[in-house]
Design a protein around this motif. Structure first.
Motif, PDB file in Angstrom:
ATOM      1  N   UNK A 159       0.827  -1.210   0.000  1.00  0.00           N
ATOM      2  CA  UNK A 159       0.000   0.000   0.000  1.00  0.00           C
ATOM      3  C   UNK A 159       0.861   1.260   0.000  1.00  0.00           C
ATOM      4  N   UNK A 160       1.966   1.240   0.711  1.00  0.00           N
ATOM      5  CA  UNK A 160       2.861   2.403   0.737  1.00  0.00           C
ATOM      6  C   UNK A 160       3.466   2.644  -0.644  1.00  0.00           C
ATOM      7  N   UNK A 161       3.918   1.584  -1.296  1.00  0.00           N
ATOM      8  CA  UNK A 161       4.465   1.739  -2.642  1.00  0.00           C
ATOM      9  C   UNK A 161       3.406   2.290  -3.594  1.00  0.00           C
ATOM     10  N   UNK A 162       2.193   1.811  -3.474  1.00  0.00           N
ATOM     11  CA  UNK A 162       1.115   2.310  -4.328  1.00  0.00           C
ATOM     12  C   UNK A 162       0.820   3.780  -4.031  1.00  0.00           C
ATOM     13  N   UNK A 163       0.929   4.167  -2.766  1.00  0.00           N
ATOM     14  CA  UNK A 163       0.715   5.572  -2.404  1.00  0.00           C
ATOM     15  C   UNK A 163       1.803   6.459  -2.995  1.00  0.00           C
ATOM     16  N   UNK A 164       3.050   5.981  -2.959  1.00  0.00           N
ATOM     17  CA  UNK A 164       4.149   6.744  -3.558  1.00  0.00           C
ATOM     18  C   UNK A 164       3.929   6.900  -5.058  1.00  0.00           C
ATOM     19  N   UNK A 165       3.464   5.830  -5.698  1.00  0.00           N
ATOM     20  CA  UNK A 165       3.249   5.866  -7.150  1.00  0.00           C
ATOM     21  C   UNK A 165       2.217   6.910  -7.545  1.00  0.00           C
ATOM     22  N   UNK A 166       1.303   7.255  -6.645  1.00  0.00           N
ATOM     23  CA  UNK A 166       0.268   8.246  -6.952  1.00  0.00           C
ATOM     24  C   UNK A 166       0.749   9.682  -6.758  1.00  0.00           C
ATOM     25  N   UNK A 167       1.890   9.853  -6.092  1.00  0.00           N
ATOM     26  CA  UNK A 167       2.437  11.188  -5.869  1.00  0.00           C
ATOM     27  C   UNK A 167       3.212  11.657  -7.094  1.00  0.00           C
ATOM     28  N   UNK A 168       3.309  12.950  -7.262  1.00  0.00           N
ATOM     29  CA  UNK A 168       4.123  13.538  -8.324  1.00  0.00           C
ATOM     30  C   UNK A 168       5.512  13.784  -7.738  1.00  0.00           C
ATOM     31  N   UNK A 169       6.381  12.792  -7.865  1.00  0.00           N
ATOM     32  CA  UNK A 169       7.704  12.839  -7.239  1.00  0.00           C
ATOM     33  C   UNK A 169       8.786  12.916  -8.314  1.00  0.00           C
ATOM     34  N   UNK A 170       9.637  13.913  -8.210  1.00  0.00           N
ATOM     35  CA  UNK A 170      10.785  14.020  -9.104  1.00  0.00           C
ATOM     36  C   UNK A 170      12.048  13.450  -8.471  1.00  0.00           C
ATOM     37  N   UNK A 171      12.165  13.591  -7.150  1.00  0.00           N
ATOM     38  CA  UNK A 171      13.375  13.164  -6.443  1.00  0.00           C
ATOM     39  C   UNK A 171      12.998  12.516  -5.122  1.00  0.00           C
ATOM     40  N   UNK A 172      13.665  11.416  -4.820  1.00  0.00           N
ATOM     41  CA  UNK A 172      13.492  10.736  -3.537  1.00  0.00           C
ATOM     42  C   UNK A 172      14.780  10.844  -2.736  1.00  0.00           C
ATOM     43  N   UNK A 173      14.649  11.263  -1.475  1.00  0.00           N
ATOM     44  CA  UNK A 173      15.759  11.173  -0.529  1.00  0.00           C
ATOM     45  C   UNK A 173      15.473   9.959   0.356  1.00  0.00           C
ATOM     46  N   UNK A 174      16.180   8.856   0.139  1.00  0.00           N
ATOM     47  CA  UNK A 174      15.897   7.632   0.915  1.00  0.00           C
ATOM     48  C   UNK A 174      16.588   7.657   2.266  1.00  0.00           C
ATOM     49  N   UNK A 175      16.220   6.723   3.109  1.00  0.00           N
ATOM     50  CA  UNK A 175      16.879   6.613   4.402  1.00  0.00           C
ATOM     51  C   UNK A 175      18.308   6.143   4.295  1.00  0.00           C
ATOM     52  N   UNK A 176      18.625   5.406   3.243  1.00  0.00           N
ATOM     53  CA  UNK A 176      19.977   4.903   3.005  1.00  0.00           C
ATOM     54  C   UNK A 176      20.257   4.996   1.511  1.00  0.00           C
ATOM     55  N   UNK A 177      21.470   5.417   1.162  1.00  0.00           N
ATOM     56  CA  UNK A 177      21.816   5.560  -0.244  1.00  0.00           C
ATOM     57  C   UNK A 177      21.590   6.976  -0.727  1.00  0.00           C
ATOM     58  N   UNK A 178      22.097   7.258  -1.914  1.00  0.00           N
ATOM     59  CA  UNK A 178      22.037   8.614  -2.464  1.00  0.00           C
ATOM     60  C   UNK A 178      20.629   8.976  -2.920  1.00  0.00           C
ATOM     61  N   UNK A 179      20.286  10.260  -2.883  1.00  0.00           N
ATOM     62  CA  UNK A 179      19.030  10.698  -3.504  1.00  0.00           C
ATOM     63  C   UNK A 179      18.994  10.278  -4.971  1.00  0.00           C
ATOM     64  N   UNK A 180      17.781   9.967  -5.459  1.00  0.00           N
ATOM     65  CA  UNK A 180      17.668   9.490  -6.835  1.00  0.00           C
ATOM     66  C   UNK A 180      16.434  10.062  -7.502  1.00  0.00           C
TER      67      UNK A 180
END
Length: 310
Positions: A187-208
């Motif tokens: 459900x969280x992944x599906x919620x992210x997919x509905x957002x207009x996101x250009x950049x993600x800052x993850x908890x680990x690893x580089x922004x993408x």
């Protein structure tokens, strides 16, 4: 390898090693805030990074996306350095107020966290103003039932914590205890997919920036885990073993076996994989697999972190 992605001038990411979560420093004229604070063993370094970035300015606010030790382990030292407010996910408030390390998962995972206080909470649906942007608080159960994400529509930016990485997501811990976690992660992944996101800052690893690609990989991994939940248990044990080694650098197999028996999250994972009499063999099998991948080294009756690990 990720290419550097542009971020608004008010936002700076301190990308940490896998023992500590990334720290996101968000500054505007009103206040300076730090989202997530890393692990306890890196707390002094976290304070130093923030002090160097802010100069004479104060840190006004700490925000935690969730209360795993690698995301809130620097809270106490930051609070000692600056009289900052601290906002935590609302569902973790009672456990922090009572400082119940079992409910906070520290004992369950064999990790540590110096006690800290909080001044307020964040709940899904609330809005937080940081860095000149309004951030929507979005619930992100799956990896952790209490976790949140922060989404700013204007710069199309998502602070995803451990709900989405460029190549996967965090261990689905609730499933280790027989509770639902895979459905929530879906459900969280599906919620992210509905957002207009250009950049993600993850908890680990580089922004993408390739959000669609990351989601595709995450959906695929989640489907693979759901097909055989023992895969999640196996991954959890490996992750927790490596995490502890990054902290202590070296352990005997006897110590590692005792940790699996004592830390309830590790014990629950091991129970899904083998009878208790077979846990010593299981631990050695997992250590051998981790050694092949370069995540640790074997030295007789000891397991060691790689010399390059941080």
């Amino acid at each position: 390898m990720s290419l550097a992605v542009p971020l608004p001038p008010s936002i700076r990411v301190f990308e940490r090693g896998w023992l500590s979560s990334n720290n996101v420093l968000v500054v505007d004229d009103a206040r300076a805030a730090l989202v997530d604070t890393g692990y306890a063993t890196h707390a002094a370094q976290t304070v130093s990074l923030v002090r160097r970035a802010l100069g004479e300015r104060m840190l006004d606010l700490v925000v935690n996306t969730h209360l795993h030790s690698d995301h809130c382990g620097g809270n106490a030292q930051l609070q000692a350095e600056w009289p900052c407010e601290t906002l935590i996910p609302v569902l973790g408030a009672d456990a922090v107020r009572d400082w119940d390390e079992t409910r906070l998962s520290f004992l369950a995972t064999g990790q540590t966290c110096e006690p800290f206080s909080f001044t307020g909470t964040l709940a899904p649906g609330e809005v937080l103003t940081l860095g000149g942007f309004e951030w929507e608080v979005i619930g992100a159960p799956g990896h952790d039932p209490d976790s949140i994400m922060l989404y700013a529509a204007e710069p199309r930016l998502l602070i995803s914590a451990d709900a989405l990485w460029e190549n996967g997501f965090g261990v689905i811990f609730p499933e280790l205890d027989g509770e639902s976690g895979f459905a929530e992660q879906q459900a969280v992944l599906e919620a992210i997919a509905k957002l207009d996101v250009a950049t993600v800052i993850p908890g680990h690893g580089a922004p993408f920036a390739n959000v669609d690609g990351a989601l595709e990989r995450a959906y695929s991994r989640l489907a693979w885990l759901r097909t055989d939940p023992a895969r999640n248990a196996r991954n959890a044990l490996k992750v927790l073993i490596v995490f502890k080694l990054l902290e202590v650098r070296s352990m005997t197999f006897a110590t590692l076996e005792a940790m699996v028996a004592d830390a309830s999250a590790m014990r629950a994972a091991a129970r899904q994989l083998a009878p208790q009499s077979a846990w010593p063999a299981l631990v050695r099998e997992l250590a051998g697999e981790l050694a092949k991948s370069g995540a640790l080294t074997l030295n007789g009756e000891r397991v060691d972190a790689p010399a390059t690990a941080a």
